[in-house]
Design a protein around this motif. Structure first.
Motif, PDB file in Angstrom:
ATOM      1  N   ASN A 291       0.497  -1.394  -0.306  1.00  0.00           N
ATOM      2  CA  ASN A 291       0.154  -0.322   0.052  1.00  0.00           C
ATOM      3  C   ASN A 291       1.259   1.705   0.280  1.00  0.00           C
ATOM      4  OD1 ASN A 291      -2.408   0.451  -0.277  1.00  0.00           O
ATOM      5  ND2 ASN A 291      -3.038   0.781   2.090  1.00  0.00           N
ATOM      6  N   PHE A 293       2.543   4.537  -0.740  1.00  0.00           N
ATOM      7  CA  PHE A 293       2.036   5.535  -1.487  1.00  0.00           C
ATOM      8  C   PHE A 293       3.801   6.418  -1.886  1.00  0.00           C
ATOM      9  CE2 PHE A 293       1.857  10.443  -2.299  1.00  0.00           C
ATOM     10  CZ  PHE A 293       1.122  10.548  -2.713  1.00  0.00           C
ATOM     11  N   HIS A 294       3.225   6.305  -3.531  1.00  0.00           N
ATOM     12  CA  HIS A 294       4.880   6.494  -4.145  1.00  0.00           C
ATOM     13  C   HIS A 294       5.137   8.252  -4.408  1.00  0.00           C
ATOM     14  CE1 HIS A 294       7.935   6.341  -6.776  1.00  0.00           C
ATOM     15  NE2 HIS A 294       8.131   5.094  -6.447  1.00  0.00           N
ATOM     16  N   LEU A 297       4.898   9.109  -8.391  1.00  0.00           N
ATOM     17  CA  LEU A 297       3.826   9.175  -9.253  1.00  0.00           C
ATOM     18  C   LEU A 297       2.344   9.423  -8.332  1.00  0.00           C
ATOM     19  CD1 LEU A 297       5.207   5.212 -10.083  1.00  0.00           C
ATOM     20  CD2 LEU A 297       5.389   7.649 -11.637  1.00  0.00           C
ATOM     21  N   LYS A 298       2.807   9.782  -7.011  1.00  0.00           N
ATOM     22  CA  LYS A 298       1.842   9.932  -6.095  1.00  0.00           C
ATOM     23  C   LYS A 298       0.489   9.515  -6.026  1.00  0.00           C
ATOM     24  CE  LYS A 298       3.987  14.535  -5.442  1.00  0.00           C
ATOM     25  NZ  LYS A 298       5.428  14.667  -4.541  1.00  0.00           N
ATOM     26  N   ARG A 299       0.719   8.223  -5.795  1.00  0.00           N
ATOM     27  CA  ARG A 299      -0.261   7.307  -6.063  1.00  0.00           C
ATOM     28  C   ARG A 299       0.202   6.164  -5.219  1.00  0.00           C
ATOM     29  NH1 ARG A 299      -0.333   3.867 -10.016  1.00  0.00           N
ATOM     30  NH2 ARG A 299       1.190   4.725 -11.701  1.00  0.00           N
ATOM     31  N   ARG A 300      -1.411   5.529  -4.640  1.00  0.00           N
ATOM     32  CA  ARG A 300      -0.585   3.864  -4.352  1.00  0.00           C
ATOM     33  C   ARG A 300      -0.467   3.004  -5.134  1.00  0.00           C
ATOM     34  NH1 ARG A 300      -0.800   5.541   0.724  1.00  0.00           N
ATOM     35  NH2 ARG A 300      -2.831   6.264   1.121  1.00  0.00           N
ATOM     36  N   ARG A 301       0.616   2.670  -4.760  1.00  0.00           N
ATOM     37  CA  ARG A 301       1.003   1.467  -6.176  1.00  0.00           C
ATOM     38  C   ARG A 301       3.051   0.537  -5.035  1.00  0.00           C
ATOM     39  NH1 ARG A 301       4.751   2.587 -11.785  1.00  0.00           N
ATOM     40  NH2 ARG A 301       5.570   0.591 -11.632  1.00  0.00           N
TER      41      ARG A 301
END
Ligand SMILES: [Zn+2]
Length: 459
Positions: A291, A293-294, A297-301
């Protein structure tokens, strides 16, 4: 008459040239004579300023009534120096009146004992000459404290002399207040001990996760030469306690049966498992996290690996025996290697700067073998290894894994092993652990966030 008169000034001018040529000629002769008459050592003075030091020593030979390298130094003229940048056997010995054909023969004879291209800058040497002559008789080079090389300049033979090492067993312990390094040095051990301790415990302890209050005890050999401590031998027994879990590593060497290495208290080989980390002296910069938060990339990955940050070029080790099944490049992974250990487990190492020379698809690797070097190839912004652990085709968090224990030593060897183990366990009781007094702080964890390396991996 007029003609003769008119030619006079030319004659005078010619005369003047004659004097000029004559004086130039004499000057030239003096210069040439000087060049040939002055000894070599003075000519080279101007070429190398560093040599001046040694010329002083020439003038005032050190005479010591001591024995060194097996020679009674007071019977020789002794000159000492250190190998300088760009210095070779040839130019050192030539200064001491050894001719080049002899130097060539000496170098050739030395080959089986010492490769003369292996002289290292700053390593000490000594020149011995008998009083009566300026020509040197011995050249002695000391590449390290463990041995030295004697060049006999008369017979042109060379020998390597090993110094006898004395071992003293040390039994020490410590408790971690800040870092392992500090705990090691504060308890009177050298830095070398930390590396040897990691060697002994690398299968049991993740050295990236040492905690305040952890305790350790060690039995190891200190190496002495002429009464001086020169190094650390193998750790014979290591004990580590963290979170009420205790770990032991016992070094056992049954030479003729190919049984050698570290074992747990029941005689199970430590090598049967996997190393806890693929890089020594590294730091975890990012954990396995489904879970995550990158930061870029500013999103969960999900992050399917554990990132070990270490300087560029740090060796990356195979965590277990196996076969290389991939060694290639992709845009995301950069240079990466995948190893198959058995039908269940595979491991993968990403972002390498380069592969080791032996890293090829199909090659067998041993646990601890260098397979590549830390880099930031592919989608990575800092030097680290993204370490992926595969179990039955799925990527898992290797820090959470419990592996089935390997089989112990064969029955007929267990008694011998237990004897050694019990002797060490008895000795280990003497290790004292000073309780920590200072303000407790876990240096490793406090610095983790500041040092986070933004990094993008492809799953
Ligand atoms: Zn990663």
């Amino acid at each position: 008459m007029d003609l003769i008169e008119s030619l006079k000034p030319i004659g005078r001018r010619l005369n003047r040239f004659k004097y000029l040529f004559l004086s130039l000629g004499i000057f030239g002769l003096i210069a040439l004579a000087t060049f040939f008459l002055i000894p070599d050592s003075v000519k080279t003075m101007g070429a190398s300023v560093n040599d001046s030091e040694e010329i002083d020593l020439d003038a005032f030979p050190i005479v010591q009534p001591t024995l060194k390298y097996g020679f009674a130094l007071d019977t020789f003229q002794v000159r000492e120096g250190k190998i300088k940048n760009g210095e070779f056997l040839g130019n050192i010995l030539h200064r001491y009146h050894i001719d080049y054909p002899s130097i060539e023969k000496l170098a050739k004879n030395a080959k089986p004992v010492f490769n003369i291209n292996r002289f290292r800058v700053d390593k000490p040497y000594m020149i011995l000459s008998k009083d009566s002559t300026q020509r040197a008789d011995y050249f002695i080079y000391e590449p390290n404290v463990y041995h030295y090389i004697v060049f006999d300049l008369n017979t042109l033979e060379t020998k390597k002399v090993e110094r006898p090492i004395e071992y003293k067993t040390q039994i020490k312990g410590g408790q971690i207040a800040t870092t392992l390094w500090e705990a090691i040095t504060e308890n009177g051990m050298s830095f070398d001990v930390a590396a040897k301790m990691e060697d002994a415990l690398q299968w049991s302890i993740s050295f990236q996760h040492l905690q305040v209050g952890d305790e350790f005890k060690l039995i190891f050999d200190e190496e002495y030469i002429d009464g001086e401590a020169v190094g650390v031998g193998k750790v014979k027994m290591a004990y580590y306690k963290t979170n009420d879990q205790e770990y032991y590593s016992v070094y056992y060497d049954h030479k003729n049966k190919n049984i050698v290495g570290y074992y747990d208290l029941e005689g199970r080989p430590k090598k049967g498992g996997f190393l806890k980390a693929p890089v020594k002296f590294s730091r975890i910069s990012s954990y396995y996290n489904l879970n995550r938060f990158h930061p870029i990339l500013k999103r969960r990955r999900p992050h399917y690996g554990t990132d070990y940050a270490a300087p560029y070029g740090t060796p990356i080790m195979a965590v277990g025996n196996g076969v290389i099944i991939k060694a290639g490049y992709t845009k995301g992974n950069g240079n990466y290697v995948k190893i198959k250990h058995d039908d269940t487990y595979q491991t993968q190492y990403l972002h390498m700067q380069k592969f080791a020379s032996t890293t090829k698809v199909g090659a067998q690797v041993k646990q601890g073998q260098t397979i590549g070097y830390v880099g930031s190839t592919g989608l990575a912004t800092g030097p680290h290894v993204c370490f992926r652990f595969w179990k039955n085709g799925r990527q898992v968090n290797h820090l959470r894994m419990n592996f089935p224990p390997p089989a112990p030593l064969p029955e007929e060897h267990l008694d011998g092993f237990f004897k050694v183990r019990d002797q060490y366990l008895e000795q280990l009781k003497k290790a004292e652990i000073k309780p920590i007094e200072k303000e407790l702080e876990l240096a490793n964890n406090t610095s983790l966030k500041d040092l986070e390396i933004p990094e993008v991996d492809t799953p």
